[in-house]
Motif scaffolding. Structure first.
Motif, PDB file in Angstrom:
ATOM      1  N   GLY A  71       0.775  -1.312   0.142  1.00  0.00           N
ATOM      2  CA  GLY A  71      -0.153   0.403  -0.387  1.00  0.00           C
ATOM      3  C   GLY A  71       1.242   1.190   0.003  1.00  0.00           C
ATOM      4  N   ASP A  72       0.310   2.031  -0.252  1.00  0.00           N
ATOM      5  CA  ASP A  72       0.880   3.553  -0.146  1.00  0.00           C
ATOM      6  C   ASP A  72       1.238   4.447   1.289  1.00  0.00           C
ATOM      7  N   ASN A  73       1.676   4.029   1.844  1.00  0.00           N
ATOM      8  CA  ASN A  73       2.435   4.883   3.001  1.00  0.00           C
ATOM      9  C   ASN A  73       3.221   5.490   3.701  1.00  0.00           C
ATOM     10  N   CYS A  80      10.271   7.162   0.116  1.00  0.00           N
ATOM     11  CA  CYS A  80      11.578   6.609   1.123  1.00  0.00           C
ATOM     12  C   CYS A  80      12.793   6.675  -0.350  1.00  0.00           C
ATOM     13  N   SER A  81      11.995   5.354   0.363  1.00  0.00           N
ATOM     14  CA  SER A  81      13.401   4.307  -1.193  1.00  0.00           C
ATOM     15  C   SER A  81      13.706   4.715  -2.832  1.00  0.00           C
ATOM     16  N   GLU A  82      13.277   5.845  -2.849  1.00  0.00           N
ATOM     17  CA  GLU A  82      13.346   6.308  -4.388  1.00  0.00           C
ATOM     18  C   GLU A  82      13.839   7.849  -3.790  1.00  0.00           C
ATOM     19  N   PHE A  83      13.906   8.843  -2.972  1.00  0.00           N
ATOM     20  CA  PHE A  83      15.271   9.429  -1.721  1.00  0.00           C
ATOM     21  C   PHE A  83      15.472   8.991  -1.676  1.00  0.00           C
ATOM     22  N   TYR A 117       6.353  21.825   4.787  1.00  0.00           N
ATOM     23  CA  TYR A 117       6.547  21.192   3.062  1.00  0.00           C
ATOM     24  C   TYR A 117       5.195  21.574   2.183  1.00  0.00           C
ATOM     25  N   LYS A 118       5.515  21.558   0.917  1.00  0.00           N
ATOM     26  CA  LYS A 118       4.804  22.315  -0.173  1.00  0.00           C
ATOM     27  C   LYS A 118       3.845  20.710  -0.063  1.00  0.00           C
ATOM     28  N   VAL A 119       2.782  21.342   0.031  1.00  0.00           N
ATOM     29  CA  VAL A 119       1.750  19.398  -0.421  1.00  0.00           C
ATOM     30  C   VAL A 119       1.225  19.762  -1.834  1.00  0.00           C
ATOM     31  N   ILE A 120       1.561  18.250  -2.592  1.00  0.00           N
ATOM     32  CA  ILE A 120       1.383  18.827  -4.116  1.00  0.00           C
ATOM     33  C   ILE A 120       0.178  17.408  -4.391  1.00  0.00           C
ATOM     34  N   LYS A 121       0.460  16.974  -6.000  1.00  0.00           N
ATOM     35  CA  LYS A 121      -0.752  16.464  -6.107  1.00  0.00           C
ATOM     36  C   LYS A 121      -1.370  14.540  -5.320  1.00  0.00           C
ATOM     37  N   ASN A 122      -1.723  13.897  -5.272  1.00  0.00           N
ATOM     38  CA  ASN A 122      -1.943  12.569  -4.355  1.00  0.00           C
ATOM     39  C   ASN A 122      -2.412  13.553  -2.543  1.00  0.00           C
TER      40      ASN A 122
ATOM     41  N   TYR C 240      -2.885  -5.760   4.422  1.00  0.00           N
ATOM     42  CA  TYR C 240      -4.109  -6.566   3.792  1.00  0.00           C
ATOM     43  C   TYR C 240      -4.392  -4.733   3.267  1.00  0.00           C
ATOM     44  N   ARG C 241      -4.365  -3.439   3.518  1.00  0.00           N
ATOM     45  CA  ARG C 241      -4.819  -2.009   3.270  1.00  0.00           C
ATOM     46  C   ARG C 241      -3.681  -2.743   1.640  1.00  0.00           C
ATOM     47  N   GLY C 242      -3.241  -2.667   1.480  1.00  0.00           N
ATOM     48  CA  GLY C 242      -2.167  -2.981   0.281  1.00  0.00           C
ATOM     49  C   GLY C 242      -2.833  -3.374  -1.131  1.00  0.00           C
ATOM     50  N   ASN C 243      -3.683  -4.285  -0.507  1.00  0.00           N
ATOM     51  CA  ASN C 243      -4.127  -5.249  -1.146  1.00  0.00           C
ATOM     52  C   ASN C 243      -5.460  -4.816  -1.834  1.00  0.00           C
ATOM     53  N   TYR C 244      -5.826  -3.740  -0.897  1.00  0.00           N
ATOM     54  CA  TYR C 244      -7.019  -3.675  -1.206  1.00  0.00           C
ATOM     55  C   TYR C 244      -6.617  -2.273  -2.046  1.00  0.00           C
ATOM     56  N   GLN C 245      -6.007  -1.488  -1.646  1.00  0.00           N
ATOM     57  CA  GLN C 245      -5.746   0.276  -2.619  1.00  0.00           C
ATOM     58  C   GLN C 245      -5.294  -0.509  -4.423  1.00  0.00           C
TER      59      GLN C 245
END
Lengths: 135, 281, 275
Positions: A71-73, A80-83, A117-122, C240-245
């Motif tokens: 997921g998007d954490n 962080c990994s890209e950074f 920080y500046k907020v961008i898309k998403n 689990y969260r990653g799964n449905y996202q």
């Protein structure tokens, strides 16, 4: 009545007349695409040193097995990994690693205080490596 | 008789009109160019004026041509054309202002200052505007600022107050001391960040470093040597990373101050149209 | 006698001026047709400037608008189509100009503007008999808004089997349901990914969720509550969260692909009039 009409038409005309020059070059016809844009951008790293290659390889594995699935954490952009890869490609392995540790601590920030920080898309906080390196 | 006269007259009129209405005659190009110029279509006015000037000299069209070049952001060419109207033109003063304005926008600040030394290049009418542009070049450069008395003397009232405020902020920026912040973080992890105003990050850094150190000590006490070593390593990395991060945060803060000030200055100049007067050529 | 001469003079001058204007118009048209749009605009503007009677005013405004559109300079195009609207000699030409403004708005995806302008035309009593055209562009506007189902309904108002209605309906059918993908992955992790055809990702999600779920349960079974909480929170819930996202994200991405396929097809193969 007529005066009102002519005044009104003047009001319409003025914005047209004072429109500034938008053409700076002799342009050519373009083909306009109907397509919707998918917002996916592949990161480009500044240098291609050995550590950058190793790290971006590791990152690809991490991305494939874990990061794509959990997921998007990360609240930041770049993540962080890209950074980490970018900071190493810009400053070398040691400085890059310390920069990443600092970034990770800021990611962890228990109080979620992120006004600076500046907020961008998403709704991501924009925090690229360049902000920390003066030329 | 009348018929004959009519025929002759008609032919005459025909000839004169068919020759008269050549839309590409010099005069018509000039007229059309002026129309385009006034409606703000400078790139097309530029074409018409160029055709006109290649056949005929006209001082108004010359400065107007230079102005079209300026408007389509071909600044160095604009400067050359303005310069060619310095003498024997009814727009000598305007041409000089145009010249300096073009150099300014081209970013050729060195040429700007060099030509400022040449007395006859400076128009008495627009001296004030040219000197204001000169001040602005200093504000946009990276070099340290010269003495303020001369720089600010051309500005009045509100502009003067604003310009001196910018002067102070550029001359003595409110920088954060990176070394001091890093030293603080070395003494107590996270305190440097608190000094920089980033409280959340500072306290987080303190807690993580503290926690990792505690885990390392705890594991060593419990004779878990490997775990202890791992946690010690992590604690060390966290400690050093935080010190380095603090120095970076100060750096970021200072870069930010510079960039923001620069942005603010540029915006202020733009909003005031670079203190340039409106000119009718 | 004098009067006659004067009339002759005025007539001949205006006749010849007209002739010149016509030549100028043809010159500009040639440039336009050969794709030299920048220069075509110059010549249409020249035509406009010397056309003191305003004979070609509407025509040149329209052509300048079309030229700017061809260069992808939509703001300028709107300016000139709006000029054309103002200088339209009759209602029908006014309608044409107004539709052109709408088409630009569709093309640059300022769809709300386009809807407002279409509403305005629809309410205009002069254009009661042109409702089909209004609906036609409204349909296109919905297509560009990525609302294919509504688009098909609007096209159906024109004609039951309007080709665009069929295409829109088919596109809508080909789309994945974002909600379904998400909900199915809530219940059966990985199945939303299967639904969108991302089998590898689905399998890996099943693996992670299963493994971390097992660890969590195992910890609780072995009465290691702290471990269970930590693993459950940091690993199981995360995957689990990653799964449905992911399921949701894949559905969205696939839908963009589906839309783009139809859009490209329409752009290249549809024969009717397009934005």
């Amino acid at each position: 009545m007529r005066i009102i009409f002519s005044l009104a038409s003047l009001l319409i005309l003025i914005p047209v007349l004072i429109s500034a020059q938008t053409e700076l070059n002799k342009w050519e016809p373009v083909k306009i695409s109907y397509e919707l844009k998918a917002n996916k951008d592949e990161p480009q790293y500044s240098s291609n040193g050995i550590f950058t290659k190793m790290l971006s390889g590791t990152k690809a594995v991490y991305k494939f097995f874990i990061s794509d699935l959990d997921g998007d954490n990360c609240p930041f952009h770049p993540s962080c990994s890209e950074f980490y890869v970018e900071s190493v490609s810009k400053t070398g392995l040691f400085k890059g690693t310390f920069m990443f540790i600092d970034r990770f601590t800021r990611d962890l920030n228990f109080f979620k205080s992120r006004e600076q920080y500046k907020v961008i898309k998403n709704n991501k906080f924009y925090d690229p490596v360049e902000y920390y390196i003066s030329n | 008789m009348i018929k004959n006269i009519l025929i002759i007259f008609f032919t005459f009129v025909t000839i004169s009109f068919s020759q008269g209405i050549n839309y590409f005659s010099l005069e018509n190009r000039k007229q059309f160019g002026n129309f385009l110029f006034e409606s703000g279509d400078f790139i097309r006015a530029n074409d018409e004026y160029r055709e006109f000037l290649s056949n005929q000299e006209n001082d108004t069209i010359r400065v107007r041509y230079a102005e079209t070049l300026f408007q389509i952001e071909r600044y160095t060419e604009a400067a050359d054309y303005f310069k060619s109207a310095f003498y024997n033109s009814s727009f000598e003063d305007e041409a000089r202002l145009g010249y300096f304005k073009s150099l300014f926008f081209a970013g050729l600040y060195n040429d700007f200052k060099k030509d400022l030394e040449i007395k006859e290049y400076i128009s008495p009418v627009y001296k004030n505007n040219i000197m204001k542009l000169n001040t602005m070049t200093y504000y946009l450069e990276k070099n340290p600022l010269p003495d303020s008395t001369e720089l600010l003397s051309y500005f009045e009232d509100e502009a003067r107050i604003k310009m001196s405020e910018f002067y102070l902020r550029k001359d003595i920026p409110e920088r954060k001391n990176g070394t001091k912040a890093a030293l603080l973080s070395a003494l107590i992890p996270g305190s440097g960040k608190i000094y920089l105003g980033e409280y959340g990050d500072g306290i987080t850094a303190f807690i993580t470093t503290g926690l990792l150190t505690y885990l390392a000590v705890d594991n060593f006490n419990a004779k878990h040597k490997l775990r202890g070593a791992v946690f010690s390593g992590l604690a060390f990395l966290s400690y050093v990373g935080n010190i380095y991060g603090t120095a970076l945060a100060a750096e970021k803060f200072n870069i930010g101050i510079k960039v923001n000030l620069d942005k603010e200055i540029r915006l202020y100049f733009k909003e005031n149209n670079y203190f340039l007067p409106e000119i009718k050529y | 006698m004098r009067k006659v001469i004067l009339i002759m003079l005025i007539m001949s001058s205006s006749i010849f001026a007209q002739g010149e204007l016509k030549i100028q118009k043809e010159y500009a048209d040639n440039l336009f047709n050969s794709g030299q749009l920048f220069d075509a605009i110059t010549e249409y503007k020249r035509l406009q400037f010397f056309d003191t009677e305003g004979e070609y005013r509407f025509y040149s405004n329209m052509k300048i608008g079309e030229s700017y559109k061809g260069g992808g300079r939509f703001d300028d195009a709107v300016t000139y189509f709006a000029n054309a609207e103002r200088t339209a000699p009759n209602d029908s030409l006014y309608f044409n100009a107004a539709i052109n403004v709408i088409r630009i708005n569709i093309l640059r995806r300022t769809n709300d503007n386009a809807h407002q302008l279409l509403d305005k035309l629809e309410k205009d009593l002069r254009f009661n008999d042109r409702i089909d055209e209004i609906n036609y562009w409204r349909g296109w506007n919905y297509i560009f808004e990525d609302k294919w189902l509504v688009a098909s309904q609007v096209f159906e108002k024109i004609e039951k089997n309007h080709p665009l209605a069929l295409i829109s309906k088919q596109t809508d059918k080909n789309k994945y349901s974002v909600n379904f993908a998400k909900v199915i992955s809530y219940i059966l992790p990985g199945f939303g990914q299967f639904y969108t055809g991302n089998y590898l990702s689905g399998l890996m999600s099943i693996g992670w969720v299963g493994l971390t779920g097992y660890w969590t349960v195992n910890s609780f079974v072995e009465k290691r509550v702290f471990d269970g909480l930590v693993i459950g929170n940091l690993l199981f819930l995360r995957f689990y969260r990653g799964n449905y996202q992911n399921a949701e994200q894949f559905a969205i991405e696939k839908n963009i692909e589906v839309s783009n396929k139809s859009l490209i097809n329409l752009q290249n193969n549809y024969q009717g009039i397009k934005p």
